[in-house]
Design an enzyme around this catalytic site. Sequence first.
Site, short mmCIF file in Angstrom:
data_model
loop_
_atom_site.label_atom_id
_atom_site.label_comp_id
_atom_site.label_asym_id
_atom_site.label_seq_id
_atom_site.Cartn_x
_atom_site.Cartn_y
_atom_site.Cartn_z
N LYS A 1 88.93 84.10 35.61
CA LYS A 1 89.50 82.97 34.88
C LYS A 1 88.77 81.68 35.29
O LYS A 1 87.59 81.75 35.62
CB LYS A 1 91.02 82.90 35.09
CG LYS A 1 91.67 84.27 34.77
CD LYS A 1 93.15 84.26 34.71
CE LYS A 1 93.65 85.67 34.40
NZ LYS A 1 95.10 85.74 34.29
N GLU B 1 97.77 94.39 28.64
CA GLU B 1 98.25 93.38 29.57
C GLU B 1 99.57 92.81 29.06
O GLU B 1 99.57 91.90 28.22
CB GLU B 1 97.24 92.24 29.72
CG GLU B 1 95.96 92.64 30.38
CD GLU B 1 95.26 91.46 31.06
OE1 GLU B 1 94.84 91.62 32.20
OE2 GLU B 1 95.18 90.37 30.45
P1 13P Z 1 96.86 88.85 37.28
O1 13P Z 1 96.22 90.06 37.88
O2 13P Z 1 96.64 87.61 38.08
O3 13P Z 1 98.30 89.10 36.92
O4 13P Z 1 96.11 88.56 35.89
C1 13P Z 1 95.88 89.62 35.02
C2 13P Z 1 94.96 89.16 33.97
O5 13P Z 1 95.27 88.29 33.17
C3 13P Z 1 93.63 89.75 33.93
O6 13P Z 1 92.97 89.44 32.74
#
Ligand code: 13P
Length: 259
Positions: free
Chosen positions: A24, A180
Amino acid sequence: MGEVLLLNKTSHAKRRQLVVGNWKMNGNQHSNAELLAQIVAGWQGEHSADVVVCPPNPYLIPTYDIIAGSPVLLGAQNVSQYDVGAFTGEVSAQMLAELHCKFVIIGHNERRRLQGETDEQVAQKFMAVQRANLIPILCIGESLAQRENGWHLEVIRRQLEAVFAHVGRDVFANAVVAYEPVWAVGTGKTATPEQAQEVHRFIRSQLGGLAEEVRILYGGSVKAGNAEQLFAIPDIDGALLGGASLDAEEFLKICKAAD
Ligand code: 13P
């Protein structure tokens, strides 16, 4: 864990496990170099799982400089649906290919929710990624309200249909799907094995003749502490990680759990 989940994974031994780190908008040149040096040191030689890191775009080149020659692969977090032209601030799939990316995450829920990306745009991006001979990682998943209303499978079906309508199902031979659940991303809440298996099996059932071949990742608060349990689920072929991909030790433990 329900009995149905205790099946071993031999039925899909042909699917290579895949762990993708979505950084991110985190990191800087210095912290990235440290993180990558540790990842590369811990992930040498032959493995039965693929490992991908997806840094922010400005760090694609320095990341590649560190991982080149190791089995760690490069991915991007987003892409334009267009190939070239007057699209200020956008990056094309061809540009990502030139910088050695192999995978591109598309339709991440943060982009759908915060940037207003539509199913239609996601489908266009899917095609743009494949035109550049890269592998799209198509993210789909329901919100908490949708799950609480029992609409989760319908949401998943609609998100997949939007892509099938443009490209059909056969192109998924060169694609990855990531489930997700929005309510599990960055919240510390993980889908239960039963919830994850239900959706992963459903996704597979939508993929026609490729059902048993396509890799389907789970994402949403995956950590070293729950990775093994998730990877034991028959229809989970790896993970799309957020937070856990920013810590080399945690990330490597998850990669090893998939290996
Ligand atoms: P987290 O593993 O921080 O929950 O995030 C998942 C994600 O959005 C991966 O693209």
